[in-house]
Design a protein around this motif. Sequence first.
Motif, PDB file in Angstrom:
ATOM      1  N   GLU A 181       0.855  -1.043  -0.011  1.00 21.89           N
ATOM      2  CA  GLU A 181       0.044   0.021   0.020  1.00 21.89           C
ATOM      3  C   GLU A 181       0.827   1.218   0.008  1.00 21.89           C
ATOM      4  O   GLU A 181       2.094   1.283   0.430  1.00 21.89           O
ATOM      5  N   GLU A 182       0.532   2.252  -0.648  1.00 23.29           N
ATOM      6  CA  GLU A 182       1.222   3.536  -0.617  1.00 23.29           C
ATOM      7  C   GLU A 182       0.398   4.518   0.265  1.00 23.29           C
ATOM      8  O   GLU A 182      -0.942   4.704   0.368  1.00 23.29           O
ATOM      9  N   THR A 183       1.125   5.181   1.140  1.00 26.83           N
ATOM     10  CA  THR A 183       0.647   6.365   1.980  1.00 26.83           C
ATOM     11  C   THR A 183       1.472   7.712   1.962  1.00 26.83           C
ATOM     12  O   THR A 183       2.457   7.433   1.190  1.00 26.83           O
ATOM     13  N   GLU A 184       0.817   8.680   2.395  1.00 25.75           N
ATOM     14  CA  GLU A 184       1.774  10.059   2.210  1.00 25.75           C
ATOM     15  C   GLU A 184       1.615  10.622   3.829  1.00 25.75           C
ATOM     16  O   GLU A 184       0.593  10.535   4.280  1.00 25.75           O
ATOM     17  N   HIS A 221      -3.581   5.943   0.051  1.00 27.19           N
ATOM     18  CA  HIS A 221      -4.023   6.022  -1.424  1.00 27.19           C
ATOM     19  C   HIS A 221      -4.861   4.567  -1.857  1.00 27.19           C
ATOM     20  O   HIS A 221      -4.789   3.551  -1.057  1.00 27.19           O
ATOM     21  N   ALA A 246       1.181   0.785  -4.253  1.00 29.24           N
ATOM     22  CA  ALA A 246       2.668   1.455  -4.821  1.00 29.24           C
ATOM     23  C   ALA A 246       2.944   0.916  -6.064  1.00 29.24           C
ATOM     24  O   ALA A 246       2.647  -0.276  -6.136  1.00 29.24           O
ATOM     25  N   SER A 271       1.967   8.731  -7.055  1.00 31.08           N
ATOM     26  CA  SER A 271       1.049   9.485  -6.011  1.00 31.08           C
ATOM     27  C   SER A 271       0.279  10.527  -6.695  1.00 31.08           C
ATOM     28  O   SER A 271      -0.968  10.576  -6.374  1.00 31.08           O
ATOM     29  N   SER A 295      -2.928   8.815  -8.128  1.00 38.46           N
ATOM     30  CA  SER A 295      -3.719   8.042  -7.207  1.00 38.46           C
ATOM     31  C   SER A 295      -4.887   8.819  -6.673  1.00 38.46           C
ATOM     32  O   SER A 295      -4.587   9.814  -6.311  1.00 38.46           O
ATOM     33  N   GLN A 305       6.357  10.045   1.232  1.00 34.54           N
ATOM     34  CA  GLN A 305       5.766   8.944   0.558  1.00 34.54           C
ATOM     35  C   GLN A 305       6.129   7.696   1.059  1.00 34.54           C
ATOM     36  O   GLN A 305       7.381   7.285   1.357  1.00 34.54           O
ATOM     37  N   ALA A 361       5.486   3.403   1.591  1.00 34.63           N
ATOM     38  CA  ALA A 361       5.083   1.877   1.320  1.00 34.63           C
ATOM     39  C   ALA A 361       4.773   0.878   2.541  1.00 34.63           C
ATOM     40  O   ALA A 361       5.824   1.045   3.473  1.00 34.63           O
ATOM     41  N   ILE A 384       9.783   5.722   0.989  1.00 33.09           N
ATOM     42  CA  ILE A 384      10.117   5.806  -0.533  1.00 33.09           C
ATOM     43  C   ILE A 384      11.030   6.914  -0.704  1.00 33.09           C
ATOM     44  O   ILE A 384      11.919   6.917  -1.294  1.00 33.09           O
TER      45      ILE A 384
END
Length: 938
Positions: free
Chosen positions: A757-760, A778, A782, A786, A789, A826, A828, A837
Amino acid sequence: MPLDTSIRSVLIIGSGPIIIGQACEFDYAGSQAALSLKDEGIKVSIINSNPATIMTDKVIADHVYLLPLTCESIEQILNEQKIDAVLPTMGGQTALNLCIEAEERGIWEKYNVRIVGVDTAAIEKTENREEFRKLMVEIGVGVAKSKIANSFLEGKEAAQDIGYPLVIRPSYTLGGSGGGFVHKKEDFDQALSRGLQASPTHEVLVEKAVLGWKEYELELLRDGNDNVIIICSIENFDPMGIHTGDSITVAPAMTLSDRCYQEMRNQAIKMMRAIGNFAGGCNVQFSVDPTTEDIIAIEINPRVSRSSALASKATGYPIAKIAAKLAVGYNLDEIENQITKTTSAYFEPTLDYVIVKVPRWNFDKFKGANTELGLQMKSVGEVMAIGRTFIEALQKACQSLETNRLGLGADGRQNRNLEEIMHSLEHPSWDRLFHVKDAMSLGVPLESIRKITHIDKWFLTQIMELVNLEAELKRYSLNNIPTDFFTNLKQKGYADAQIAWLLGNVTEDEVYKRRKELGIHRVYKMVDTCAAEFPAKTPYYYSTFEDENESIVSDKKKIIVLGSGPNRIGQGIEFDYSCVHGLLAAKEAGYEAIMVNCNPETVSTDFNMADKLYFEPVFWEHVREIIELEKPEGVIVQLGGQTALKMAQKLHENGIKIVGTSYDDMDIAEDRGRFSDLLKEMDIPYPLYGVAESAEEALEVAHKVGYPVLVRPSYVLGGQGMSIVINDEDLEKAVVKLLRNLPGNRVLIDHFLDRAEETESDSICDGDDVHIIGLMEHIEPAGIHSGDSFAVLPPFSLPESVINDMTEYSKRIAKALNVRGLLNIQFAVKDDKVYVIEANPRASRTVPFIAKAYDVPYINIAAKIMLGANKLKDFNIERKLKGYAIKEPVFSFDKFPEVEKQLGPEMKSTGEAIRFIDSLEDPYFRHLYKEKSMYLSK
């Protein structure tokens, strides 16, 4: 007639997310109109779904509605606010279409709301191609032979009657969508089908193509007394056949005879009066036979447009601001001239300089796209340059483009393949301008170039002069160039770096030092709209090489804000939003705020926004001399995206203070290798990585970290050049391509965390404290950029341990990088483990989104912290979000139907919208969540 006092509140309809064909020029128009109406004591409400704009900020309007642009949203506003009038001319085609739909549904009548600034009957006359043609014939204005078609059979009959070449123009579309030229019978069926499908009314105009004719535009304003003025004449460098948004344009018109101009002017006024009785702005496009000077009308747009923004910046005449006042009752002679402050707005600007606009494309983001230019607009942004001559402005525009060109050639990137060059001249794309000069340098006769391109001989002669100057320069060495000749080179727009390249074996700094020794330096002229006939009070300047300097330096403390240059994919309107808040914060902190930027579509280049505006390329030589003149306390680079950040090293090397986070700390974050080393020292998880400078080194790294790997260069924005590869062969190709396109760069090879998963996070640090602006989750996994997304604020499914780790890592990294201002990180997340990341100690595309979602002026707060005027503890930050906010990316793939729409690590979206939901049970969100589950299970 003075202000209509019955209008106490106005609703302005915005244009929604940025797409190709409808960009941030409408943010500029809407913002200017709102401020203009507020000056009159009118309450302003705005509806727009774009969170990245200054238009949707509280500093612009009394009430901002970040809602989808639908009739349902309009009714919601009208139930909450007492609205007297709606102004739909500031939001492009989107706003006009919504206004008409609401009128057809009876919404305006139901709530007793007047439509001002346009006559809706005028919209029908201008958008319906057949109605427009009939009207032109009726009033005696020439049009190309044409027929309307509502079916395939009607279209075929029209083509047979008119003959080839033809142009197909769908009704009610924006940016030329669905339109195109047909040169031969075999291609007609497909083109006709495409046009009929593109039109919402299934209607097209089949028209005789006047290929090779010259194209012109006029910008008009009319008041309630039927007074009409021409604000600006604009000539297209490119002939008919290329959408005006993709054409290089010049103001004022350069090759137009006075007789032809007067006739065009009369016809434009006649056309504007014929389409309805309304007070406001209008754009008219004409085509002119280069041999006979016969004129035909192409179209008329009863609203502000891309050209209106250009004309406003070209002349200093604020079209949207004046149009808004006309819409609420004022006449032109009752409005103050914004430039002189002593005369009225009832005048036609006169220019003693030349404006050149050059579009900016992003074909590199659309692999396999048809890059040939035609009726359908494909550019994503534009730059404008001001010079005393056409050629000076043209070179400055080339320096503004952010394409690594030093001007119009003379930089080692010229094409020497005659076959490729000649094909480019006949099939225009983004680089035809450069190939025109390349052809001349190879000895192709000017007349041959004219016959192939249909570009007017006057323009070609101007470019040929550069070729001759370069040949003469090569006779000299740096120390024996005559002063007059050196001055002439600079007046023709040559950068010091171009001169260094032409001379060989000398550096840009050596050329700069030598010309300073000779007393050749920039002076700054004021944009005054009246050729100095009246004293001007505009703090709006451009540079040239003459004697008198009109930019008087004050004794105040100054801050320079570097802008973001042209819009492109990966660097959009969100950075202009940030720059505007940087200017406001600097002024509030007691500084004289100075703006440097070259984008005519933006609010930052409105001369009312900064204390002083330099409309100049964000290009080292230009920035350097502005700094030498103004001697600021510091320069803000953190708000202008990669354009401004790229200047940080030069500023640092020359001892110029960078406001906020230091150059070295920003460089740690930009240099992917150094940043990963920092994470290793801090024991913060990150994907295994390695750095390579050749394909051989890349293979060694990939074998060590394990496939799949993410391949990316350092120092880029918007995921430029990123790719995910799964074997040696693909890796080798990717690395070779990167090193060829970005010479001197290093390639970072990361182990790619598949199905993560990708987050920020976004945060502000003042050196002591860190405030987490927002954490986002997101929808896409990943591996998808971004910017492409869907991001949900706050996170909706992350375990508390993950949120805690994201928060802790954000704070630790902010402190380790000595951040003063903004930081975007960012992450993962895989098996509930958080990996970092990348980190970006600058403004990001997500900060405006978070600021609008939480209703907190985060950019303003960050800018004041960067300036050292405040600490975080000085602000009482209260968030207002109930439920969740979703950032929705918007794409313009319809412009490139032949392109694969697969998303990946390189950003492709052109804009974004914001949507609010009350709970995770919202049907819209449930649909998105289903998509997320599918992604992660693949």
